[in-house]
Every structure is written in C-alpha cells, then in structure tokens.
Design a protein around this motif. Structure first.
Motif, PDB file in Angstrom:
ATOM      1  N   CYS A   1       0.890  -1.433   0.002  1.00 46.83           N
ATOM      2  CA  CYS A   1      -0.060  -0.062   0.420  1.00 46.83           C
ATOM      3  C   CYS A   1       1.059   1.707  -0.286  1.00 46.83           C
ATOM      4  O   CYS A   1       0.321   2.267  -0.791  1.00 46.83           O
ATOM      5  N   LEU A   2       1.825   1.277   0.778  1.00 46.51           N
ATOM      6  CA  LEU A   2       2.617   2.496   0.581  1.00 46.51           C
ATOM      7  C   LEU A   2       3.308   2.468  -0.972  1.00 46.51           C
ATOM      8  O   LEU A   2       3.574   3.229  -0.655  1.00 46.51           O
ATOM      9  N   GLY A   3       3.794   1.810  -1.012  1.00 48.15           N
ATOM     10  CA  GLY A   3       4.612   1.525  -2.276  1.00 48.15           C
ATOM     11  C   GLY A   3       3.495   2.588  -3.403  1.00 48.15           C
ATOM     12  O   GLY A   3       4.020   2.457  -4.291  1.00 48.15           O
ATOM     13  N   CYS A   4       1.974   1.766  -3.419  1.00 50.83           N
ATOM     14  CA  CYS A   4       0.837   2.134  -3.970  1.00 50.83           C
ATOM     15  C   CYS A   4       1.577   4.164  -4.186  1.00 50.83           C
ATOM     16  O   CYS A   4       1.026   4.567  -4.838  1.00 50.83           O
ATOM     17  N   LEU A   5       1.687   4.491  -2.211  1.00 56.60           N
ATOM     18  CA  LEU A   5       1.247   6.048  -2.850  1.00 56.60           C
ATOM     19  C   LEU A   5       2.574   6.745  -3.552  1.00 56.60           C
ATOM     20  O   LEU A   5       2.418   7.459  -3.751  1.00 56.60           O
ATOM     21  N   GLY A   6       3.334   5.337  -3.120  1.00 56.55           N
ATOM     22  CA  GLY A   6       4.960   6.452  -3.716  1.00 56.55           C
ATOM     23  C   GLY A   6       4.500   6.461  -5.156  1.00 56.55           C
ATOM     24  O   GLY A   6       5.006   7.735  -5.608  1.00 56.55           O
ATOM     25  N   ARG A   7       3.889   5.886  -6.030  1.00 58.52           N
ATOM     26  CA  ARG A   7       3.711   6.222  -6.952  1.00 58.52           C
ATOM     27  C   ARG A   7       3.159   6.433  -7.708  1.00 58.52           C
ATOM     28  O   ARG A   7       3.041   7.510  -8.617  1.00 58.52           O
ATOM     29  N   ILE A   8       2.105   7.462  -7.190  1.00 63.40           N
ATOM     30  CA  ILE A   8       1.019   8.414  -7.609  1.00 63.40           C
ATOM     31  C   ILE A   8       1.870   9.872  -7.247  1.00 63.40           C
ATOM     32  O   ILE A   8       1.047  10.559  -7.385  1.00 63.40           O
TER      33      ILE A   8
ATOM     34  N   ILE B   1      -3.302  21.783   5.293  1.00 59.97           N
ATOM     35  CA  ILE B   1      -1.856  21.573   4.880  1.00 59.97           C
ATOM     36  C   ILE B   1      -1.732  21.316   3.259  1.00 59.97           C
ATOM     37  O   ILE B   1      -0.812  21.323   3.087  1.00 59.97           O
ATOM     38  N   GLY B   2      -3.008  20.981   2.825  1.00 63.60           N
ATOM     39  CA  GLY B   2      -2.724  21.592   1.662  1.00 63.60           C
ATOM     40  C   GLY B   2      -2.689  20.186   0.625  1.00 63.60           C
ATOM     41  O   GLY B   2      -2.406  20.066  -0.143  1.00 63.60           O
ATOM     42  N   ALA B   3      -3.447  18.714   1.950  1.00 66.12           N
ATOM     43  CA  ALA B   3      -2.833  17.794   1.075  1.00 66.12           C
ATOM     44  C   ALA B   3      -3.662  17.345  -0.291  1.00 66.12           C
ATOM     45  O   ALA B   3      -5.020  17.797  -0.610  1.00 66.12           O
ATOM     46  N   SER B   4      -2.833  16.255  -0.838  1.00 69.72           N
ATOM     47  CA  SER B   4      -3.828  15.705  -2.084  1.00 69.72           C
ATOM     48  C   SER B   4      -4.667  14.751  -1.403  1.00 69.72           C
ATOM     49  O   SER B   4      -5.701  13.926  -2.865  1.00 69.72           O
ATOM     50  N   LEU B   5      -4.627  14.073  -1.208  1.00 66.68           N
ATOM     51  CA  LEU B   5      -5.445  12.182  -0.633  1.00 66.68           C
ATOM     52  C   LEU B   5      -5.185  12.174   1.295  1.00 66.68           C
ATOM     53  O   LEU B   5      -4.459  12.662   1.271  1.00 66.68           O
TER      54      LEU B   5
ATOM     55  N   ALA C   1     -13.393  13.714 -10.647  1.00 67.12           N
ATOM     56  CA  ALA C   1     -13.549  11.976  -9.664  1.00 67.12           C
ATOM     57  C   ALA C   1     -12.039  11.795 -11.546  1.00 67.12           C
ATOM     58  O   ALA C   1     -11.070  10.608 -10.723  1.00 67.12           O
ATOM     59  N   PHE C   2     -12.978  11.288 -12.376  1.00 71.54           N
ATOM     60  CA  PHE C   2     -11.605  11.232 -13.760  1.00 71.54           C
ATOM     61  C   PHE C   2     -10.739  12.145 -13.298  1.00 71.54           C
ATOM     62  O   PHE C   2      -9.578  10.931 -14.034  1.00 71.54           O
ATOM     63  N   GLU C   3     -10.408  12.584 -13.462  1.00 70.38           N
ATOM     64  CA  GLU C   3      -8.902  13.875 -13.447  1.00 70.38           C
ATOM     65  C   GLU C   3      -7.931  13.082 -13.067  1.00 70.38           C
ATOM     66  O   GLU C   3      -7.116  13.402 -13.028  1.00 70.38           O
ATOM     67  N   ALA C   4      -8.839  12.399 -11.609  1.00 70.22           N
ATOM     68  CA  ALA C   4      -7.630  11.806 -10.674  1.00 70.22           C
ATOM     69  C   ALA C   4      -6.630  11.016 -11.727  1.00 70.22           C
ATOM     70  O   ALA C   4      -5.385  10.384 -10.881  1.00 70.22           O
ATOM     71  N   PHE C   5      -7.303  10.316 -12.342  1.00 71.71           N
ATOM     72  CA  PHE C   5      -6.463   9.029 -13.737  1.00 71.71           C
ATOM     73  C   PHE C   5      -5.121   9.816 -14.370  1.00 71.71           C
ATOM     74  O   PHE C   5      -4.275   9.241 -14.267  1.00 71.71           O
ATOM     75  N   SER C   6      -5.190  11.525 -14.206  1.00 72.90           N
ATOM     76  CA  SER C   6      -3.990  12.321 -14.213  1.00 72.90           C
ATOM     77  C   SER C   6      -2.475  11.288 -13.788  1.00 72.90           C
ATOM     78  O   SER C   6      -1.618  11.635 -13.543  1.00 72.90           O
ATOM     79  N   TYR C   7      -2.638  10.873 -12.229  1.00 74.94           N
ATOM     80  CA  TYR C   7      -1.649  10.563 -11.414  1.00 74.94           C
ATOM     81  C   TYR C   7      -2.133   9.197 -10.852  1.00 74.94           C
ATOM     82  O   TYR C   7      -1.582   8.202 -10.484  1.00 74.94           O
ATOM     83  N   LEU C   8      -3.545   8.517 -10.572  1.00 79.91           N
ATOM     84  CA  LEU C   8      -3.192   6.891 -10.385  1.00 79.91           C
ATOM     85  C   LEU C   8      -3.191   6.475 -11.544  1.00 79.91           C
ATOM     86  O   LEU C   8      -2.405   4.928 -10.830  1.00 79.91           O
ATOM     87  N   ARG C   9      -3.152   6.844 -12.652  1.00 80.18           N
ATOM     88  CA  ARG C   9      -2.540   5.743 -13.517  1.00 80.18           C
ATOM     89  C   ARG C   9      -1.236   5.393 -13.543  1.00 80.18           C
ATOM     90  O   ARG C   9      -0.461   4.420 -14.392  1.00 80.18           O
TER      91      ARG C   9
END
Length: 281
Positions: free
Chosen positions: A22-29, A95-99, A166-174
């Motif tokens: 899970c932590l690795g997934c967060l790093g990849r996005i 803090i301006g969190a993205s997630l 929500a679809f725009e989130a794929f810009s980093y989830l991809r």
C-alpha cells in the motif's frame, strides 16, 4: 504531493500503515510527504485516573512513523484532541493534502456506527480526495483486503461535473493503475440520450484516453439502482478500488449524500476513493 494518514492506533489502522505494498502504491502516484494524524476524543481527559492518552498515543505512533520513514516518505505527526473527522479534515485542508487515507472495516451495522463513523463522516464532509482502505472485519489480527490500492480501478460516472473531477484523478493514479473498468448506471428516471450525450460514446472517449496511458480498459452500461449496480460490478470485476465523485454542496445533500458515495463507503467489499466537488473560494 502530501497525504494525511489517519490512525486510531488500532489493529485495523496498523494493517494500513504497515502494508509495504500500500505504501508503495502511494509513492507511485506521487505522494512524498505523509502526515500521520491521531485524534484523542474530546470526552477523554488527561486527568482521568490511570490514563494519559496523549502520552500513550505519542509513544505508539512513533513506531508507525519509523515504518513510513523507512518506506521513503517525509513524515510529520499530529496528535490532536477533538472530533476525529473534523480534526482530520482540518489538518488535510491546512497542509494542502492531495489525499486523505483512513482505514475502515465496514459491513457491520455496529461497526459502521462506531469504528466506521469517522470514514462515513469524512465521506460526507471532506474537501480532499478520500481513500477508504478496507480492512478485514472478522479478524483479531486483520490485514488489508486489497494489497494494491490502484492496480485495478472501477470508475463509476453519471457524467456530472463531480464525476468528471473524479476521472481527472487518473492523471496521477495512472502511474499505479494497470486495469480500469468504466461504468455508467442508467436509471428509469434518466432522460433519453441526445447525440452528444450518448453514454457509450462518452465512456468510449474516456476509455481511449486511459488506453493511451497504457491502461487496459473496459466499459459497461448497467441499468437499475446506482449503488446496487456499482456493487454488482465490483463483484464481477474485483477491482482494488472504486473511484467515484462525491456530492455535498448543501447540508441537506450531505445528510442524504446523493447517497451513492456514502453507501459505497459502507457496503463495498474493497477500497473506495471519493473525489469531492472543487472547493468554493
């Protein structure tokens, strides 16, 4: 990018924090900075006999801090007092969190009222994208239900502005997504499509964009109750996370919640990511 990781220091929270995948997934996005937040409830007082919750929580959270630092993230720790969902939301906005990431066992009516109440209240009120990480329910030593947060995404859309956000989130989830299923649910109340709002065409356009990013994509149009059909699609395709826009411009609509996104948080088998409407300045 910054993320808030909320923990109550329970076994369920530990499952989220200590899962290397899970932590690795967060790093990849693109998450680089993690803010660990634990909230001491307002009705717990430092002077209660034999109890120093704040000290105990600070000591306990240090081990989580080391795990996240070892995974390569910058870490800041917040031990605060108040109503959990309000303090978590406030820190995320400050803090301006993205997630914002919160673990939830879900399913049980009792746990949805107690353990799951923070996740549900955040689903109603968050102004930051919220990822509800599903944890095994009937286990003394629980693990996460889905190891890979974003590997297989199920995106549900009604083609509203909130769904598009929500679809725009794929810009980093991809960067962590290999497969996506795009679902639109038609209801009996939907008007017939015009030439420029045909659901198949719109889903096809979004699929083409994802495939251009190397994501294997399928589309499906279902008919019936939106929540039931999205959950049925989850059963069919076994995504790691459901991605959906949340609604909630007014107090009344937050309580009713358009109620699909809140129902998904409560009833989905896997993870749910909610993307709220853009903040009103």
């Amino acid at each position: 990018m910054k993320a808030v990781l909320a923990t109550d220091l329970s076994a369920a929270s530990e499952a989220t924090i200590e899962n290397e995948t899970c932590l690795g997934c967060l790093g990849r996005i693109g998450i680089e900075e993690m803010h660990l937040v634990t909230v001491i409830p307002s009705n717990v007082h430092a002077g209660m006999p034999g109890i120093d919750f704040e000290k105990r929580r600070r000591n306990a959270i240090r081990s989580y801090e080391r795990v996240i630092e070892d995974a390569g993230f910058d870490v800041d720790v917040h031990v605060v007092r108040g109503t959990p969902h309000r303090r978590i939301r406030g820190i995320a906005e400050t803090i301006g969190a993205s997630l914002t990431l919160v673990g939830s066992r879900g399913k049980s009516p009792l746990e949805n009222r107690v353990i799951g109440s923070t996740a549900r209240n955040l689903a109603r009120t968050t102004e930051t994208p919220l990822l509800v990480n599903r944890i095994e329910r009937a286990a003394d030593d629980p693990d996460v239900v889905r190891q890979h947060l974003f590997q297989r995404m199920l995106y549900a859309t009604d083609f509203s502005d909130n769904a598009e956000r929500a679809f725009e989130a794929f810009s980093y989830l991809r960067h962590a997504t290999q497969e996506a299923t795009l679902v639109h649910v038609e209801t009996p109340k939907d008007p017939g499509p015009s030439d420029d709002t045909d659901p198949e065409t719109q889903l096809g356009e979004r699929a083409e964009q994802l495939e251009g990013w190397g994501i294997e994509t399928r589309t499906e149009i279902r008919r019936g109750d939106p929540t039931d059909e999205i959950l049925a699609a989850e059963t069919t395709y076994d995504p790691t996370t459901i991605l959906v826009g949340s609604r909630g411009h007014s107090r009344l609509r937050r309580l009713l919640l358009g109620s699909v996104s809140e129902d998904l948080v409560a009833r989905a088998n896997g993870n749910v990511m909610l993307v709220p409407p853009e903040r009103t300045r």
